[in-house]
Design an enzyme around this catalytic site. Structure first.
Site, PDB file in Angstrom:
ATOM      1  N   HIS A 435       4.103   3.755  15.277  1.00  0.00           N
ATOM      2  CA  HIS A 435       3.418   3.423  13.915  1.00  0.00           C
ATOM      3  C   HIS A 435       3.036   1.783  14.060  1.00  0.00           C
ATOM      4  O   HIS A 435       2.987   1.178  13.045  1.00  0.00           O
ATOM      5  CB  HIS A 435       4.470   3.616  12.967  1.00  0.00           C
ATOM      6  CG  HIS A 435       4.396   4.806  12.566  1.00  0.00           C
ATOM      7  ND1 HIS A 435       3.451   5.461  11.407  1.00  0.00           N
ATOM      8  CD2 HIS A 435       5.071   6.108  12.759  1.00  0.00           C
ATOM      9  CE1 HIS A 435       3.860   6.619  11.209  1.00  0.00           C
ATOM     10  NE2 HIS A 435       4.817   6.997  12.032  1.00  0.00           N
ATOM     11  N   LYS A 637       0.984  -2.728  -1.938  1.00  0.00           N
ATOM     12  CA  LYS A 637       1.725  -2.149  -0.476  1.00  0.00           C
ATOM     13  C   LYS A 637       2.959  -3.095  -0.436  1.00  0.00           C
ATOM     14  O   LYS A 637       2.801  -4.243  -1.088  1.00  0.00           O
ATOM     15  CB  LYS A 637       0.379  -2.305   0.560  1.00  0.00           C
ATOM     16  CG  LYS A 637      -0.093  -3.801   0.609  1.00  0.00           C
ATOM     17  CD  LYS A 637      -1.150  -3.884   1.686  1.00  0.00           C
ATOM     18  CE  LYS A 637      -2.402  -3.199   1.366  1.00  0.00           C
ATOM     19  NZ  LYS A 637      -3.049  -2.355   2.290  1.00  0.00           N
ATOM     20  N   ARG A 638       3.667  -2.726   0.647  1.00  0.00           N
ATOM     21  CA  ARG A 638       4.537  -3.713   0.876  1.00  0.00           C
ATOM     22  C   ARG A 638       4.234  -5.085   1.335  1.00  0.00           C
ATOM     23  O   ARG A 638       3.391  -5.420   1.966  1.00  0.00           O
ATOM     24  CB  ARG A 638       5.595  -3.141   2.180  1.00  0.00           C
ATOM     25  CG  ARG A 638       6.194  -2.042   1.963  1.00  0.00           C
ATOM     26  CD  ARG A 638       7.152  -2.110   0.840  1.00  0.00           C
ATOM     27  NE  ARG A 638       8.343  -3.007   1.456  1.00  0.00           N
ATOM     28  CZ  ARG A 638       9.630  -2.513   1.660  1.00  0.00           C
ATOM     29  NH1 ARG A 638      10.036  -1.488   1.619  1.00  0.00           N
ATOM     30  NH2 ARG A 638      10.458  -3.496   1.961  1.00  0.00           N
ATOM     31  N   LYS A 643       0.233  -8.392   6.290  1.00  0.00           N
ATOM     32  CA  LYS A 643      -0.611  -7.665   5.394  1.00  0.00           C
ATOM     33  C   LYS A 643      -1.348  -8.857   4.446  1.00  0.00           C
ATOM     34  O   LYS A 643      -2.420  -8.643   3.686  1.00  0.00           O
ATOM     35  CB  LYS A 643       0.146  -7.008   4.479  1.00  0.00           C
ATOM     36  CG  LYS A 643       0.612  -5.342   5.298  1.00  0.00           C
ATOM     37  CD  LYS A 643       1.365  -4.714   4.108  1.00  0.00           C
ATOM     38  CE  LYS A 643       2.052  -3.603   4.665  1.00  0.00           C
ATOM     39  NZ  LYS A 643       1.063  -2.333   4.835  1.00  0.00           N
ATOM     40  N   THR A 754      -2.803   3.847   4.748  1.00  0.00           N
ATOM     41  CA  THR A 754      -2.938   5.078   4.042  1.00  0.00           C
ATOM     42  C   THR A 754      -3.567   4.620   2.806  1.00  0.00           C
ATOM     43  O   THR A 754      -4.313   5.329   1.999  1.00  0.00           O
ATOM     44  CB  THR A 754      -2.044   5.806   4.088  1.00  0.00           C
ATOM     45  OG1 THR A 754      -0.769   5.379   3.666  1.00  0.00           O
ATOM     46  CG2 THR A 754      -1.530   6.589   5.507  1.00  0.00           C
ATOM     47  N   LYS A 758      -6.429   6.358  -0.172  1.00  0.00           N
ATOM     48  CA  LYS A 758      -6.236   6.690  -1.507  1.00  0.00           C
ATOM     49  C   LYS A 758      -7.359   6.101  -2.467  1.00  0.00           C
ATOM     50  O   LYS A 758      -7.868   6.618  -3.191  1.00  0.00           O
ATOM     51  CB  LYS A 758      -4.570   6.262  -1.882  1.00  0.00           C
ATOM     52  CG  LYS A 758      -3.725   7.033  -0.862  1.00  0.00           C
ATOM     53  CD  LYS A 758      -2.340   6.246  -1.235  1.00  0.00           C
ATOM     54  CE  LYS A 758      -1.200   6.612  -0.429  1.00  0.00           C
ATOM     55  NZ  LYS A 758      -0.152   5.772  -0.566  1.00  0.00           N
TER      56      LYS A 758
HETATM   57  C1  LIG Z   1       0.434   4.916   0.330  1.00  0.00           C
HETATM   58  C2  LIG Z   1       1.565   4.029  -0.223  1.00  0.00           C
HETATM   59  C3  LIG Z   1       2.002   3.105   0.674  1.00  0.00           C
HETATM   60  C4  LIG Z   1       1.321   2.418   2.003  1.00  0.00           C
HETATM   61  O1  LIG Z   1       0.449   1.567   1.441  1.00  0.00           O
HETATM   62  P1  LIG Z   1      -0.511   0.672   2.725  1.00  0.00           P
HETATM   63  O2  LIG Z   1      -1.299  -0.344   1.804  1.00  0.00           O
HETATM   64  O3  LIG Z   1      -1.027   1.727   3.569  1.00  0.00           O
HETATM   65  O4  LIG Z   1       0.417  -0.045   3.617  1.00  0.00           O
HETATM   66  C5  LIG Z   1       2.978   2.392   0.198  1.00  0.00           C
HETATM   67  N1  LIG Z   1       3.805   2.365  -0.941  1.00  0.00           N
HETATM   68  C6  LIG Z   1       3.383   3.479  -1.587  1.00  0.00           C
HETATM   69  C7  LIG Z   1       4.094   3.668  -2.808  1.00  0.00           C
HETATM   70  C8  LIG Z   1       2.312   4.328  -1.316  1.00  0.00           C
HETATM   71  O5  LIG Z   1       1.936   5.234  -2.058  1.00  0.00           O
END
Ligand SMILES: *Cc1c(COP(=O)(O)O)cnc(C)c1O
Length: 910
Positions: A435, A637-638, A643, A754, A758
């Site tokens: 990952h 996101k985190r 990022k 991911t 979405k």
């Molecule tokens: C999809 C998702 C992530 C991943 O987000 P990235 O932008 O791909 O890092 C993190 N937290 C939650 C709650 C998610 O649903």
């Protein structure tokens, strides 16, 4: 020096004295789980007809549901009409729905037992499941019993299936409850940090939907990811005791208790001095792993898979020596320590800390899961050689790498297989998903810590490495440098460490990355030597995906309904066959359709504005009158430097300062609005509690929000909001509301991402770097429909090097932003507060290349404004075409690729 020593040498190097370690007072055999007796011996033949007569039935309509609901309120919950609140209603609803699920779950598991197909086990230390009830409703076929044909397959019904959400909503309404409020009662199952954990959750959904005989294995943390509070702009972590009100979605399996041992020493007969021979590991601490099962329903199938999570519990044995010496309290305390193993999830994302308790968690989970898997295999009475034909085990990152070593140990020490025969079975069973390429995220364990906790496993790892290096040396004689680079044991100047990723590669038959760019990167960087040795075919790509059931149908019911109507697909088959979405392209120029599309987005933006208002203590910061013309720009996101939320907030500051400058120079607000049209910048995400820079970024975002949102001069043209406690259920509200979302990692650092998928699936456009799955998203939806910018990953190394060797001038716009960040404009009471963020860029090498990408980021943001505000039709078209072509990123496609190319498993239909 290269370590080619066997484990025996190691033992002499690090003497451990067996005699100091107390033997356990009882031997293991007393704790093996009671095998469930076979049905033939348990139930007399004459009774079985009676059993069959009483077979539990699923409820099939709203009225039956109400019966079940009231039953649960009055018996299970011991409540009544007079004290049934929303929480009780949630519990009774969940248990009623669960009853249906369990019936299908039992049938599914019986089917797997009788057919004995090859099975998949997905090992993940994180499953970020979110809420279960709404998802179960979506997957539930409420007219099941009546409409299904003789094959038991409910897929080919003539009339559109009833929406179970509607049926249950109506039934609850009659009982005096709102489904919406009932759903809100459920706490998120936050058993993960971010993308990696959510991926595992999407995968179990797709495996169930695709009828793959699969189980997930993980840990049942008492405390999931911490709850994030924002106090005075700072992140404050509070414990997430998600089990406070019990959990209707789990089945406690007290009959499945597996003993797991730690520490101790290795016992071997004098005659068998080789570590390759069977040995006995005598542990000095033992805990029980108790199974908790979570049914995972598939969509449009009666298949219900299982997610098994382990919880640590003390054994009932106790230390007689302590007891006899009157130290009762201490022996109880020691027992209580057992529970700490599964007490909490480590809250780091893409960072490994190397704490002993973490290793203990990992072994506890791997040992229990493998014991379970092996026990199930042994019931089939097949020879060991067939193990890899019957079982595929997927390792989600290196966290479960110990399972490789544990299987080798079980086969050699307990089952007495020859070492090489055992190793052949092991390597044909496992496969590993990488990952990350970031060094700080790669797991390594110091030899001493590891050997203390798992002495026999350390021996086995040395032996695995010895044979591996022997093969490498044979293929590349005399390349000592290669041997030391590729060794599972890292010889550093401080202490030798086990490189878990290398161990995972050596113990697997396939290694995959999670997006094309990432899968290529691992082959040329961190795993290049392994490609040289094994050849390239061991390394494959499986681009990540997301489940459209949760991320489209559940999160965005309005869009799902519009799609279903437009595709003339009342049964929503497109949710299983996302390629069908391409049909939407035909409507891209249809004005009525564009209007409906826009109305869905507006509805979702209002829904998010309502949430933000609620989170902002009832104060509305978003101008409701202009919500449709306000660009919702979202980054959730985190929080992590790679990022680059810092670049986003610097961009916001740039915009604010530029607006202020225009006003100072006498521009009218209308002119300012023309250059910088309405926008809300929305952030969300958790920082690891010990990650100083990430926490400072959160504080900066909140400080900027404070200044910008309260500046009357710019009117409502720019707003900033940080949504606290970003989690799956919040994501389901936030993501459908985006016009634009930001996926702006330094090129080469985000393995896939991911949430990018979405957002696009919900009709949002992306501003992003050429990184992770953004590359393939661009290929699928077309480069006209995504706003890409920034340097490419192949240039990152050189750019970083340049920063190291000479200080460069920063872009003027960034320089100005940093000046204001450093001068206390956003932290008047503590002017130096944000200096570390500025210094990171100006004086410490700007590792994440904010200065290299800032100008193109700002220019691209201006392009975004232009299209959104001056050419809304064009924007809508981009949005429609994006959704039309996002089908590739369904996790169903992803699971099919794993099944075909890595696991070699087939679906088991009814
Ligand atoms: C999809 C998702 C992530 C991943 O987000 P990235 O932008 O791909 O890092 C993190 N937290 C939650 C709650 C998610 O649903």
């Amino acid at each position: 020096m290269v370590s080619t020593s066997t484990a025996n040498d190691m033992i002499t190097e690090e003497p451990s004295s067996p005699r100091q370690i107390p033997r356990l007072t009882r031997r293991l055999t007393g704790f093996l789980p009671n095998e469930i007796k076979s049905i033939d011996t348990m139930i007399p033949l004459k009774s079985r007809a009676l059993w069959n007569k009483h077979q539990v039935k699923k409820f099939t309509d709203g009225e039956d549901f109400q019966d079940r609901f009231i039953d649960h309120v009055e018996t299970t919950l011991a409540r009544s009409l007079y004290n049934c609140d929303d929480l009780a209603a949630y519990e009774a609803t969940s248990m009623s729905i669960r009853d249906n699920l369990i019936i299908d779950w039992n049938k599914t598991q019986q089917k797997f037992t009788t057919r004995d197909p090859k099975r998949v086990y997905y090992l993940s230390l994180e499953f970020l499941m979110g809420r279960a009830l709404d998802n179960a409703l979506i997957n539930m076929d409420i007219k099941d019993e009546e409409t299904k044909d003789s094959t038991g397959d409910s897929n080919n019904t003539e009339k559109p299936k009833e929406d179970s959400r509607k049926v249950i909503s109506g039934a609850l309404d009659e009982l005096g409850f709102k489904l919406e409020d009932v759903l809100e009662q459920e706490p998120d199952a936050g058993l993960g940090n971010g993308g990696l954990g959510r991926l595992a959750a999407c995968f179990v959904d797709s495996m169930a939907t695709e009828n793959i005989p699969a189980w997930g294995y993980g840990l049942r943390y008492q405390y999931g990811i911490f709850a994030q509070k924002i106090i005075d702009g700072y992140q404050v972590e509070t414990p997430d005791y998600w089990l406070n009100f019990g959990n209707a979605w789990e089945i406690e399996r007290n009959e499945v208790q597996i003993p797991v041992t730690f520490y101790g020493y290795v016992d071997r007969p004098e005659s068998k001095s080789s570590t390759l021979e069977p040995a006995q590991w005598i542990g000095s601490e033992r805990v029980l792993a108790v199974a908790y099962d979570f049914p995972v329903p598939g969509f449009k199938t009666n298949n219900v898979n299982n997610l098994r999570l382990w919880q640590a519990r003390p054994t009932t044995e106790f230390d007689f020596a302590k007891f006899n010496s009157g130290d009762y309290k201490n022996s109880v305390a020691q027992q209580q320590r057992a529970e700490s193993i599964t007490a909490c999830l480590y809250p780091n994302d893409n960072f490994e800390q190397g704490k002993e308790l973490r290793l203990k968690q990992q072994y506890f989970w791997c040992a229990a899961s493998l014991h379970d898997i092996v026990r199930r295999f042994k019931k089939s009475k097949r020879p060991w050689s067939e193990f890899p034909d019957q079982i595929a085990i997927q390792l989600n990152d290196t966290h479960p790498t110990l399972a490789i070593v544990e299987l080798q140990r079980v086969l050699v020490d307990s089952e007495k297989l020859d070492w090489h025969e055992a190793w052949d079975i092991v390597t044909h069973t496992f496969s590993y998903t990488n990952h990350t390429v970031m060094q700080e995220a790669l797991e390594k364990w110091p030899i001493s810590l590891f050997g203390h906790l798992l002495p026999r496993h350390l021996e086995i790892i040395y032996d695995i490495n010895w044979f591996f290096l022997k093969d490498v040396a044979k293929k590349f004689p005399k390349d000592m440098d290669l041997l030391s680079r590729i060794s599972i044991i890292e010889e550093s100047n401080s202490e030798r460490q086990i490189r878990m990723a290398f161990l995972a590669i050596v113990g697997s038959h396939k290694v995959n990355g999670v997006a094309e760019l990432h899968s290529e990167l691992i082959k040329t960087t961190i795993f290049a030597d392994f490609v040289k040795f094994y050849g390239p075919s061991k390394f494959v790509n499986v681009t990540n995906g997301i489940t459209p059931r949760r991320w489209l149908k559940q999160a965005n019911p309005k869009l799902a309904a519009l799609i279903s109507k437009t595709l003339n697909d009342p049964n929503e088959d497109y949710l299983l066959n996302m390629a069908n979405l391409t049909e939407l392209s035909k409507f891209v120029d249809n004005k009525d359709f564009q209007k409906e599309w826009d109305e869905v987005k507006l509805h979702n933006k209002i829904r998010l504005a309502d949430l933000i208002k609620k989170l902002n203590d009832g104060v509305d910061i978003i101008d409701r009158e202009h919500i449709n013309e306000t660009l919702f720009d979202i980054q959730v996101k985190r929080i992590h430097e790679y990022k680059r939320q810092q670049m986003n907030i610097f961009g916001v500051i740039y915009r604010y300062l530029a607006m202020k400058t225009m006003l100072e120079n006498g521009a009218a607000i209308e002119e300012v609005a023309k250059k910088f049209p309405r926008k809300v910048s929305i952030f969300g995400g958790k920082s690891a509690p010990g990650y100083y820079m990430a926490k400072l970024i959160i504080k900066l975002i909140n400080s900027v929000a404070e200044v910008v949102n309260n500046d009357p001069e710019i009117e409502d043209l720019l707003k900033v909001f940080f949504i606290p406690e970003y989690n799956v259920s919040k994501a389901e509200i936030i993501i459908p509301a985006s016009d634009l979302s930001e996926h702006i990692s330094t090129a080469g650092t985000e393995a896939s991402g991911t949430s990018n998928m979405k957002f696009v699936m919900n009709g949002g456009l992306i501003i992003g770097t050429v990184d992770g799955a953004n590359v393939e998203i661009t290929r699928e939806i077309g480069e006209d429909n995504i706003f890409l910018f920034g340097n490419l990953s192949e240039n990152v190394e050189e750019l970083r090097y340049n920063h190291q060797v000479h200080t460069q001038d920063l872009p003027a716009d960034l320089e100005k932003v940093l000046e204001y960040v450093a001068n206390g404009t956003f932290s008047p009471e503590n002017p130096n507060e944000f200096k570390p963020l500025v210094d990171g860029i100006k004086h410490h090498g700007d590792y994440y290349l904010v200065s290299d990408d800032f100008d193109s980021y700002i220019a691209t943001q201006e392009l975004v404004d232009q299209v959104f505000h001056e050419n809304k039709d064009e924007w809508l078209k981009k949005s429609i075409l994006s959704v039309a072509n996002i089908g590739f990123f369904s996790s169903d496609r992803c699971i099919e690729e794993y099944a075909d190319t890595i696991w070699n498993v087939e679906p088991v239909k009814n």
